[in-house]
Design a protein around this motif. Sequence first.
Motif, PDB file in Angstrom:
ATOM      1  N   PHE A  30     -40.428 -15.095  -4.220  1.00 25.06           N
ATOM      2  CA  PHE A  30     -41.456 -16.047  -4.611  1.00 25.06           C
ATOM      3  C   PHE A  30     -40.822 -17.438  -4.682  1.00 25.06           C
ATOM      4  CE2 PHE A  30     -42.781 -11.957  -6.201  1.00 25.06           C
ATOM      5  CZ  PHE A  30     -44.152 -11.925  -5.966  1.00 25.06           C
ATOM      6  N   ASP A  31     -41.670 -18.451  -4.681  1.00 28.04           N
ATOM      7  CA  ASP A  31     -41.189 -19.828  -4.794  1.00 28.04           C
ATOM      8  C   ASP A  31     -41.500 -20.319  -6.200  1.00 28.04           C
ATOM      9  OD1 ASP A  31     -40.617 -22.503  -4.697  1.00 28.04           O
ATOM     10  OD2 ASP A  31     -41.680 -22.901  -2.839  1.00 28.04           O
ATOM     11  N   VAL A  32     -40.479 -20.409  -7.036  1.00 27.13           N
ATOM     12  CA  VAL A  32     -40.649 -20.850  -8.416  1.00 27.13           C
ATOM     13  C   VAL A  32     -39.806 -22.101  -8.636  1.00 27.13           C
ATOM     14  CG1 VAL A  32     -40.385 -20.241 -10.847  1.00 27.13           C
ATOM     15  CG2 VAL A  32     -41.100 -18.504  -9.200  1.00 27.13           C
ATOM     16  N   LEU A  33     -40.464 -23.178  -8.946  1.00 28.70           N
ATOM     17  CA  LEU A  33     -39.798 -24.473  -9.148  1.00 28.70           C
ATOM     18  C   LEU A  33     -38.965 -24.870  -7.937  1.00 28.70           C
ATOM     19  CD1 LEU A  33     -38.648 -24.145 -12.888  1.00 28.70           C
ATOM     20  CD2 LEU A  33     -40.761 -25.142 -11.977  1.00 28.70           C
ATOM     21  N   GLY A  34     -39.485 -24.534  -6.748  1.00 27.55           N
ATOM     22  CA  GLY A  34     -38.806 -24.910  -5.513  1.00 27.55           C
ATOM     23  C   GLY A  34     -37.622 -24.050  -5.138  1.00 27.55           C
ATOM     24  N   ARG A  35     -37.427 -22.975  -5.872  1.00 29.58           N
ATOM     25  CA  ARG A  35     -36.293 -22.091  -5.582  1.00 29.58           C
ATOM     26  C   ARG A  35     -36.793 -20.665  -5.386  1.00 29.58           C
ATOM     27  NH1 ARG A  35     -31.248 -22.975  -9.485  1.00 29.58           N
ATOM     28  NH2 ARG A  35     -30.386 -21.679  -7.807  1.00 29.58           N
ATOM     29  N   PRO A  36     -36.121 -19.866  -4.536  1.00 29.66           N
ATOM     30  CA  PRO A  36     -36.545 -18.475  -4.341  1.00 29.66           C
ATOM     31  C   PRO A  36     -36.308 -17.645  -5.589  1.00 29.66           C
ATOM     32  CG  PRO A  36     -34.469 -18.899  -3.198  1.00 29.66           C
ATOM     33  CD  PRO A  36     -34.958 -20.230  -3.700  1.00 29.66           C
ATOM     34  N   HIS A  37     -37.256 -16.796  -5.895  1.00 34.87           N
ATOM     35  CA  HIS A  37     -37.156 -15.941  -7.082  1.00 34.87           C
ATOM     36  C   HIS A  37     -37.643 -14.544  -6.716  1.00 34.87           C
ATOM     37  CE1 HIS A  37     -37.279 -14.854 -11.376  1.00 34.87           C
ATOM     38  NE2 HIS A  37     -38.377 -14.182 -11.053  1.00 34.87           N
ATOM     39  N   TYR A  38     -36.770 -13.567  -6.914  1.00 34.00           N
ATOM     40  CA  TYR A  38     -37.143 -12.175  -6.649  1.00 34.00           C
ATOM     41  C   TYR A  38     -37.664 -11.547  -7.941  1.00 34.00           C
ATOM     42  CZ  TYR A  38     -34.832 -12.464  -2.120  1.00 34.00           C
ATOM     43  OH  TYR A  38     -34.493 -12.820  -0.839  1.00 34.00           O
ATOM     44  N   ALA A  39     -38.820 -10.918  -7.846  1.00 32.53           N
ATOM     45  CA  ALA A  39     -39.452 -10.305  -9.022  1.00 32.53           C
ATOM     46  C   ALA A  39     -39.603  -8.805  -8.791  1.00 32.53           C
ATOM     47  CB  ALA A  39     -40.817 -10.932  -9.292  1.00 32.53           C
ATOM     48  N   SER A  40     -39.182  -8.039  -9.778  1.00 34.63           N
ATOM     49  CA  SER A  40     -39.364  -6.594  -9.720  1.00 34.63           C
ATOM     50  C   SER A  40     -40.666  -6.222 -10.407  1.00 34.63           C
ATOM     51  CB  SER A  40     -38.186  -5.887 -10.405  1.00 34.63           C
ATOM     52  OG  SER A  40     -38.364  -4.486 -10.355  1.00 34.63           O
ATOM     53  N   ARG A  41     -41.200  -5.048 -10.105  1.00 37.17           N
ATOM     54  CA  ARG A  41     -42.492  -4.617 -10.636  1.00 37.17           C
ATOM     55  C   ARG A  41     -42.503  -3.110 -10.798  1.00 37.17           C
ATOM     56  NH1 ARG A  41     -40.112  -4.060  -6.346  1.00 37.17           N
ATOM     57  NH2 ARG A  41     -41.175  -3.526  -4.428  1.00 37.17           N
ATOM     58  N   SER A  42     -43.307  -2.653 -11.726  1.00 34.06           N
ATOM     59  CA  SER A  42     -43.505  -1.228 -11.949  1.00 34.06           C
ATOM     60  C   SER A  42     -44.990  -0.924 -11.805  1.00 34.06           C
ATOM     61  CB  SER A  42     -43.018  -0.813 -13.339  1.00 34.06           C
ATOM     62  OG  SER A  42     -41.624  -1.032 -13.465  1.00 34.06           O
ATOM     63  N   VAL A  43     -45.297   0.210 -11.170  1.00 32.34           N
ATOM     64  CA  VAL A  43     -46.691   0.558 -10.900  1.00 32.34           C
ATOM     65  C   VAL A  43     -46.977   1.953 -11.446  1.00 32.34           C
ATOM     66  CG1 VAL A  43     -48.466   0.854  -9.132  1.00 32.34           C
ATOM     67  CG2 VAL A  43     -46.639  -0.832  -8.791  1.00 32.34           C
ATOM     68  N   GLY A  44     -48.080   2.074 -12.171  1.00 37.56           N
ATOM     69  CA  GLY A  44     -48.558   3.367 -12.630  1.00 37.56           C
ATOM     70  C   GLY A  44     -49.872   3.693 -11.952  1.00 37.56           C
ATOM     71  N   ILE A  45     -50.053   4.946 -11.550  1.00 39.73           N
ATOM     72  CA  ILE A  45     -51.256   5.382 -10.847  1.00 39.73           C
ATOM     73  C   ILE A  45     -51.920   6.502 -11.634  1.00 39.73           C
ATOM     74  CG2 ILE A  45     -52.203   6.274  -8.683  1.00 39.73           C
ATOM     75  CD1 ILE A  45     -49.619   5.350  -7.313  1.00 39.73           C
ATOM     76  N   ALA A  46     -53.235   6.398 -11.817  1.00 37.93           N
ATOM     77  CA  ALA A  46     -53.987   7.457 -12.494  1.00 37.93           C
ATOM     78  C   ALA A  46     -55.265   7.734 -11.714  1.00 37.93           C
ATOM     79  CB  ALA A  46     -54.320   7.062 -13.925  1.00 37.93           C
ATOM     80  N   PHE A  47     -55.695   8.992 -11.732  1.00 36.80           N
ATOM     81  CA  PHE A  47     -56.923   9.413 -11.073  1.00 36.80           C
ATOM     82  C   PHE A  47     -57.866   9.988 -12.118  1.00 36.80           C
ATOM     83  CE2 PHE A  47     -53.314   9.995  -8.266  1.00 36.80           C
ATOM     84  CZ  PHE A  47     -53.717   9.370  -7.095  1.00 36.80           C
ATOM     85  N   SER A  48     -59.162   9.849 -11.882  1.00 43.04           N
ATOM     86  CA  SER A  48     -60.125  10.406 -12.831  1.00 43.04           C
ATOM     87  C   SER A  48     -61.469  10.614 -12.140  1.00 43.04           C
ATOM     88  CB  SER A  48     -60.300   9.497 -14.039  1.00 43.04           C
ATOM     89  OG  SER A  48     -61.245  10.037 -14.942  1.00 43.04           O
ATOM     90  N   GLU A  49     -62.247  11.549 -12.685  1.00 40.80           N
ATOM     91  CA  GLU A  49     -63.612  11.754 -12.226  1.00 40.80           C
ATOM     92  C   GLU A  49     -64.594  11.610 -13.375  1.00 40.80           C
ATOM     93  OE1 GLU A  49     -63.885  15.493 -10.278  1.00 40.80           O
ATOM     94  OE2 GLU A  49     -62.470  14.982  -8.683  1.00 40.80           O
ATOM     95  N   ALA A  50     -64.106  11.142 -14.545  1.00 41.94           N
ATOM     96  CA  ALA A  50     -64.985  11.131 -15.707  1.00 41.94           C
ATOM     97  C   ALA A  50     -64.894   9.873 -16.540  1.00 41.94           C
ATOM     98  CB  ALA A  50     -64.694  12.368 -16.580  1.00 41.94           C
ATOM     99  N   ASP A  51     -63.767   9.644 -17.182  1.00 40.63           N
ATOM    100  CA  ASP A  51     -63.684   8.673 -18.271  1.00 40.63           C
ATOM    101  C   ASP A  51     -62.883   7.440 -17.873  1.00 40.63           C
ATOM    102  OD1 ASP A  51     -63.435   7.291 -20.610  1.00 40.63           O
ATOM    103  OD2 ASP A  51     -63.069   9.045 -21.848  1.00 40.63           O
ATOM    104  N   GLY A  52     -63.526   6.265 -17.896  1.00 41.26           N
ATOM    105  CA  GLY A  52     -62.840   5.037 -17.548  1.00 41.26           C
ATOM    106  C   GLY A  52     -61.785   4.640 -18.552  1.00 41.26           C
ATOM    107  N   ASP A  53     -62.021   4.900 -19.845  1.00 42.22           N
ATOM    108  CA  ASP A  53     -61.025   4.570 -20.868  1.00 42.22           C
ATOM    109  C   ASP A  53     -59.749   5.359 -20.650  1.00 42.22           C
ATOM    110  OD1 ASP A  53     -62.725   2.772 -22.042  1.00 42.22           O
ATOM    111  OD2 ASP A  53     -63.525   4.201 -23.494  1.00 42.22           O
ATOM    112  N   ASN A  54     -59.894   6.641 -20.339  1.00 41.70           N
ATOM    113  CA  ASN A  54     -58.722   7.470 -20.074  1.00 41.70           C
ATOM    114  C   ASN A  54     -57.985   6.987 -18.834  1.00 41.70           C
ATOM    115  OD1 ASN A  54     -59.130   9.074 -22.293  1.00 41.70           O
ATOM    116  ND2 ASN A  54     -60.137  10.722 -21.167  1.00 41.70           N
ATOM    117  N   LEU A  55     -58.733   6.523 -17.853  1.00 41.98           N
ATOM    118  CA  LEU A  55     -58.127   6.073 -16.602  1.00 41.98           C
ATOM    119  C   LEU A  55     -57.168   4.915 -16.857  1.00 41.98           C
ATOM    120  CD1 LEU A  55     -58.344   6.685 -13.530  1.00 41.98           C
ATOM    121  CD2 LEU A  55     -60.009   4.828 -13.400  1.00 41.98           C
ATOM    122  N   LEU A  56     -57.595   3.949 -17.635  1.00 41.10           N
ATOM    123  CA  LEU A  56     -56.742   2.798 -17.939  1.00 41.10           C
ATOM    124  C   LEU A  56     -55.543   3.218 -18.780  1.00 41.10           C
ATOM    125  CD1 LEU A  56     -56.348  -0.249 -17.725  1.00 41.10           C
ATOM    126  CD2 LEU A  56     -57.774  -0.517 -19.756  1.00 41.10           C
TER     127      LEU A  56
END
Length: 264
Positions: free
Chosen positions: A121-147
């Motif tokens: 990424f370009d942050v303050l004119g300098r390259p910046h590498y950012a790490s990220r974590s991803v969680g995946i959930a599936f559901s057929e019923a409850d949106g609250d549970n999904l989040l």
Amino acid sequence: MLHHAETDLIRLSTTDPLTGLANRRQLEGALKAWSSTSERSPAALLFIDLDRFKTVNDSLGHAAGDELLVQVAQRIRTASPAESLVARLGGDEFVVLVTGDVSRTPQDIAAAVLRSFEAPFDVLGRPHYASRSVGIAFSEADGDNLLREADAAMYASKRQGGGQAAVFESGLHEAALKSLRIEQDLFLALHREEFLLNYQPIVDLSDGSLRGFEALVRWRHPERGWVSPADFIPLAEESGLIVELGRWVMRTAIAERARWTDSS
């Protein structure tokens, strides 16, 4: 004019002002609408969190952090299907909600999001590498549970080192509840005097003489008994309690060392 004003108010109330993505309110509305549909299709939710984002704000300032969040939002939106809902929950937390039939699986979408972070990424004119974590959930019923389940999967990804995607499994919820209980109990443990120190001698191998001691903090919970440092030290670091705990260790170790001198 009144119609346009009402439209603008609705847009502002459901849009994140920094990134232009949907906000938490719009996401919750979408989840509620999906949950209330009589013939709903399965849904998947991706929970995306930046790793160590706090260091950006602390070292470069909040303006730099905001600049990074705007670019992150653009990349997540580009990597996500056009028919999905991309939202920023707040801070460095983002969500991709996919309902109905889409051309790609949630795992494929997560892989695309992860790849989108590979270029700096370009942050303050300098390259910046950012790490990220991803969680995946599936559901057929409850949106609250999904989040909630996607959030738990995201933290599982962080515990595995971050920079990857994890899919929710039933045991992750229990692990999340356990971590939450320990974190809450940590705030009370210092005031209840539940911590104690064990001392490990440091010996000079050349002559066997005693050179000092290493102070090791231990936690004796009134209900769960001994809690492993591997369980509570990372939580103390995440919550910021590690600073107060460190001060307690220093005060206690110095006081006990003084008592040893007095009694010798």
